[in-house]
Design a protein around this motif. Structure first.
Motif, PDB file in Angstrom:
ATOM      1  N   SER A 316       0.831  -1.203   0.000  1.00 17.45           N
ATOM      2  CA  SER A 316       0.000   0.000   0.000  1.00 17.45           C
ATOM      3  C   SER A 316       0.864   1.251   0.000  1.00 17.45           C
ATOM      4  O   SER A 316       1.925   1.290   0.626  1.00 17.45           O
ATOM      5  CB  SER A 316      -0.899   0.019   1.235  1.00 17.45           C
ATOM      6  OG  SER A 316      -1.861  -1.017   1.194  1.00 17.45           O
ATOM      7  N   ALA A 319      -1.268   7.130  -0.248  1.00 25.37           N
ATOM      8  CA  ALA A 319      -2.569   7.466  -0.825  1.00 25.37           C
ATOM      9  C   ALA A 319      -3.565   6.334  -0.609  1.00 25.37           C
ATOM     10  O   ALA A 319      -4.748   6.570  -0.330  1.00 25.37           O
ATOM     11  CB  ALA A 319      -2.413   7.773  -2.314  1.00 25.37           C
ATOM     12  N   ASP A 320      -3.094   5.085  -0.737  1.00 20.65           N
ATOM     13  CA  ASP A 320      -3.972   3.932  -0.502  1.00 20.65           C
ATOM     14  C   ASP A 320      -4.475   3.920   0.936  1.00 20.65           C
ATOM     15  O   ASP A 320      -5.665   3.675   1.199  1.00 20.65           O
ATOM     16  CB  ASP A 320      -3.231   2.618  -0.772  1.00 20.65           C
ATOM     17  CG  ASP A 320      -2.853   2.429  -2.228  1.00 20.65           C
ATOM     18  OD1 ASP A 320      -3.554   2.974  -3.096  1.00 20.65           O
ATOM     19  OD2 ASP A 320      -1.848   1.739  -2.480  1.00 20.65           O
ATOM     20  N   HIS A 322      -4.778   6.416   3.045  1.00 19.85           N
ATOM     21  CA  HIS A 322      -5.727   7.511   3.265  1.00 19.85           C
ATOM     22  C   HIS A 322      -7.071   7.211   2.618  1.00 19.85           C
ATOM     23  O   HIS A 322      -8.130   7.497   3.207  1.00 19.85           O
ATOM     24  CB  HIS A 322      -5.155   8.823   2.723  1.00 19.85           C
ATOM     25  CG  HIS A 322      -4.269   9.530   3.690  1.00 19.85           C
ATOM     26  ND1 HIS A 322      -4.687  10.606   4.443  1.00 19.85           N
ATOM     27  CD2 HIS A 322      -2.982   9.300   4.061  1.00 19.85           C
ATOM     28  CE1 HIS A 322      -3.700  11.010   5.220  1.00 19.85           C
ATOM     29  NE2 HIS A 322      -2.653  10.242   5.009  1.00 19.85           N
ATOM     30  N   ARG A 323      -7.044   6.649   1.429  1.00 21.06           N
ATOM     31  CA  ARG A 323      -8.305   6.318   0.754  1.00 21.06           C
ATOM     32  C   ARG A 323      -9.079   5.278   1.558  1.00 21.06           C
ATOM     33  O   ARG A 323     -10.294   5.409   1.762  1.00 21.06           O
ATOM     34  CB  ARG A 323      -8.026   5.797  -0.653  1.00 21.06           C
ATOM     35  CG  ARG A 323      -9.308   5.476  -1.437  1.00 21.06           C
ATOM     36  CD  ARG A 323      -9.018   4.984  -2.845  1.00 21.06           C
ATOM     37  NE  ARG A 323      -8.239   3.752  -2.830  1.00 21.06           N
ATOM     38  CZ  ARG A 323      -6.973   3.672  -3.176  1.00 21.06           C
ATOM     39  NH1 ARG A 323      -6.313   4.755  -3.567  1.00 21.06           N
ATOM     40  NH2 ARG A 323      -6.326   2.522  -3.144  1.00 21.06           N
ATOM     41  N   ASP A 324      -8.368   4.235   2.040  1.00 18.86           N
ATOM     42  CA  ASP A 324      -9.034   3.213   2.852  1.00 18.86           C
ATOM     43  C   ASP A 324      -9.591   3.801   4.146  1.00 18.86           C
ATOM     44  O   ASP A 324     -10.671   3.403   4.612  1.00 18.86           O
ATOM     45  CB  ASP A 324      -8.061   2.072   3.180  1.00 18.86           C
ATOM     46  CG  ASP A 324      -7.745   1.206   1.971  1.00 18.86           C
ATOM     47  OD1 ASP A 324      -8.540   1.226   1.010  1.00 18.86           O
ATOM     48  OD2 ASP A 324      -6.710   0.517   1.988  1.00 18.86           O
ATOM     49  N   TYR A 325      -8.857   4.757   4.715  1.00 13.65           N
ATOM     50  CA  TYR A 325      -9.330   5.373   5.960  1.00 13.65           C
ATOM     51  C   TYR A 325     -10.601   6.190   5.708  1.00 13.65           C
ATOM     52  O   TYR A 325     -11.554   6.146   6.510  1.00 13.65           O
ATOM     53  CB  TYR A 325      -8.242   6.260   6.549  1.00 13.65           C
ATOM     54  CG  TYR A 325      -8.692   6.970   7.799  1.00 13.65           C
ATOM     55  CD1 TYR A 325      -8.865   6.267   8.993  1.00 13.65           C
ATOM     56  CD2 TYR A 325      -8.960   8.343   7.794  1.00 13.65           C
ATOM     57  CE1 TYR A 325      -9.284   6.913  10.154  1.00 13.65           C
ATOM     58  CE2 TYR A 325      -9.378   8.991   8.943  1.00 13.65           C
ATOM     59  CZ  TYR A 325      -9.546   8.275  10.115  1.00 13.65           C
ATOM     60  OH  TYR A 325      -9.977   8.907  11.253  1.00 13.65           O
ATOM     61  N   ARG A 326     -10.636   6.915   4.606  1.00 16.50           N
ATOM     62  CA  ARG A 326     -11.840   7.704   4.297  1.00 16.50           C
ATOM     63  C   ARG A 326     -13.052   6.807   4.091  1.00 16.50           C
ATOM     64  O   ARG A 326     -14.173   7.155   4.464  1.00 16.50           O
ATOM     65  CB  ARG A 326     -11.603   8.557   3.044  1.00 16.50           C
ATOM     66  CG  ARG A 326     -10.630   9.726   3.256  1.00 16.50           C
ATOM     67  CD  ARG A 326     -10.716  10.713   2.110  1.00 16.50           C
ATOM     68  NE  ARG A 326     -10.385  10.098   0.827  1.00 16.50           N
ATOM     69  CZ  ARG A 326      -9.163  10.051   0.311  1.00 16.50           C
ATOM     70  NH1 ARG A 326      -8.151  10.579   0.997  1.00 16.50           N
ATOM     71  NH2 ARG A 326      -8.949   9.494  -0.860  1.00 16.50           N
ATOM     72  N   ARG A 327     -12.840   5.643   3.510  1.00 17.26           N
ATOM     73  CA  ARG A 327     -13.952   4.737   3.210  1.00 17.26           C
ATOM     74  C   ARG A 327     -14.386   3.919   4.420  1.00 17.26           C
ATOM     75  O   ARG A 327     -15.574   3.631   4.580  1.00 17.26           O
ATOM     76  CB  ARG A 327     -13.544   3.780   2.080  1.00 17.26           C
ATOM     77  CG  ARG A 327     -13.335   4.453   0.732  1.00 17.26           C
ATOM     78  CD  ARG A 327     -12.808   3.460  -0.293  1.00 17.26           C
ATOM     79  NE  ARG A 327     -12.663   4.058  -1.614  1.00 17.26           N
ATOM     80  CZ  ARG A 327     -12.131   3.419  -2.664  1.00 17.26           C
ATOM     81  NH1 ARG A 327     -11.695   2.171  -2.526  1.00 17.26           N
ATOM     82  NH2 ARG A 327     -12.037   4.025  -3.828  1.00 17.26           N
TER      83      ARG A 327
END
Length: 457
Positions: A316, A319-320, A322-327
């Motif tokens: 990861s 960016a990966d 952070h994206r997973d955290y937002r989702r």
């Protein structure tokens, strides 16, 4: 086989010195030792084991760790003025172990690491001149350990002068090494830490499963039968472990030796003890959430799988994460650490070895334990009355700052992005069930200087 409460208490109180208590069961449970490859002469690096077998586990290449582990921490008993004689005596002791045992899990792996208190007391002038410097962090490769954002407020930062990490498939080999250290009278022992890993790759119940059940650890019955470690997932995927000499000071170019090769082929070692709440892990986290916590959110793996791919294509980025955290509102343990523990681009090492982007850097040697937190200690409050599930975490990195970056990433503090998390909140996953009790940093000299480094200078 279960122990009565009286047996457990008596065994814990006896501790490691008499080789009694719960650890008496290890040899009884371990059965046949794993098959191992023959090895050649010892390597220049004393932190690397030879003869480590690779097996297929659920389609993933996995390194088979030694079954038994022991850590002995100590202060030097001799006076600094006698350091040269002590250096000779310890060199002869270690050479005797090398002569008697192959440097592999089938024989005996011995790693000797030294803390700042040793250098400050015995070789302060030489340390200032010869200690390698971290180019990236602009600091020495070895510095005092510190508490991290998710550590408990009472995590102890230790000050041992020396630590011996001893590994083998045969516990009697480890007992022999400890006996020789004691007989030398070179050291005042400060703690003994025991543990185990694996066993399930050979079929049947693994050591962590058997020992946790025997000690009546809460949640032990929920550990998968063949699990390499208490938390149910394999952690020695070949692609997830630093290959070869990648964690050496000289390999990746992070280190300035400042005109001396004294510590070439050496590395940095971090040692900590961590309590694990198995009951909370298995009862409060269903399988999908355990996968998300240990690896990354929304990762799809086969139900009840123990071994999950960790190759370069599975790494990861920030960016990966952070994206997973937002989702999902959480970060995964492996995913967050991969932002600092994996190479961000191809690297050609000093010896011409090419390490591709995504290659793991740290070389881990962690193992499970029933110490609470230690099997024996000179401090009475470090010997619990009852066994407790935990891990003695040992990892080798190219510098102390390299470990620091990895541990900060575990708390969401990545190099270019930060995710603000509650220090021990559910969003961090692992940190809700892990509790670090002790930490210390060490330098691992090359084999040629493993005995009282810099004393001859």
């Amino acid at each position: 086989m279960k122990l009565t409460r009286r047996q457990v208490i008596a065994g814990a109180a006896a501790g490691a010195v008499g080789a009694t208590g719960i650890y008496e069961l290890v040899d009884r449970f371990s059965g046949t030792s794993p098959a191992r490859e023959p090895v050649a002469a010892p390597l220049a690096e004393q932190h690397l084991l030879q003869g480590v077998r690779v097996v297929d586990s659920e389609g993933v290449p996995v390194l088979v760790p030694p079954l038994h582990h022991r850590i002995v921490t100590a202060r030097v008993a001799t006076d600094p003025s006698d350091a040269a004689d002590a250096q000779t005596e310890l060199s002869e002791l270690l050479r005797g172990l090398d002569d008697d045992y192959a440097p592999s899990p089938a024989g005996l792996g011995v790693t000797v690491a030294w803390g700042l208190p040793y250098f400050h007391r015995f070789t302060p002038g030489a340390l200032e001149r010869y200690l390698p410097h971290d180019r990236r962090a602009d600091k020495p490769v070895l510095f005092d350990a510190q508490r991290f954002p998710s550590d408990p407020f009472d995590t102890r930062l230790e000050d041992n002068e020396v630590v011996f990490l001893v590994r083998s498939d045969t516990q009697s080999n480890i007992d022999d090494a400890e006996s020789r250290l004691r007989a030398s009278k070179l050291f005042h022992l400060t703690s003994i830490r025991r543990g185990f890993a694996g066993g399930g790759f050979e079929g049947g119940q693994s050591l962590p499963k058997q020992l946790a059940v025997a000690a009546q650890i809460p949640g032990a019955d929920l550990i998968p039968e063949t699990s390499e470690l208490f938390l149910g997932f394999t952690s020695t995927q070949r692609a997830g472990m630093g290959p070869g000499a990648i964690a050496n000071f000289e390999t990746l170019g992070y280190v300035d030796f400042r005109g001396s090769d004294y510590f070439r082929n050496g590395t940095h070692m971090h040692l900590s003890h961590i309590h694990e709440d198995l009951e909370a892990w298995y009862l409060n986290f269903d399988f999908d959430e355990r996968v998300a916590t240990a690896f990354k959110p929304n990762l799809r793996v086969k139900q009840d799988a123990q071994t999950v791919r960790q190759g370069p294509k599975d790494v990861s980025t920030e960016a990966d994460v952070h994206r997973d955290y937002r989702r999902s509102g959480q970060i995964g343990h492996s995913a967050s650490i991969q932002t600092t523990s994996r190479l961000q681009q191809n690297v050609i090492a000093h010896d011409g070895t090419v390490y591709p982007q995504g290659t793991a850097i740290p070389v881990r040697a962690d193992f499970n334990t029933l110490d609470n937190p230690f099997a024996w200690s000179e401090k009475l409050d470090e010997i619990g009355a009852l066994p407790a599930a935990g891990v003695h975490f040992v990892v080798f990195n190219p510098t102390g700052d390299d470990f620091h970056r990895n541990r900060m990433a575990m708390d969401g503090r990545m190099p270019r992005r930060t995710i603000e998390l509650e220090p021990r909140g559910r969003a961090q996953g692992f940190n809700e069930v892990l509790s670090t009790t002790h930490r210390q940093n060490f330098i691992v000299p090359p084999r040629r200087h493993r005995s009282f480094p810099l004393a001859e200078l």
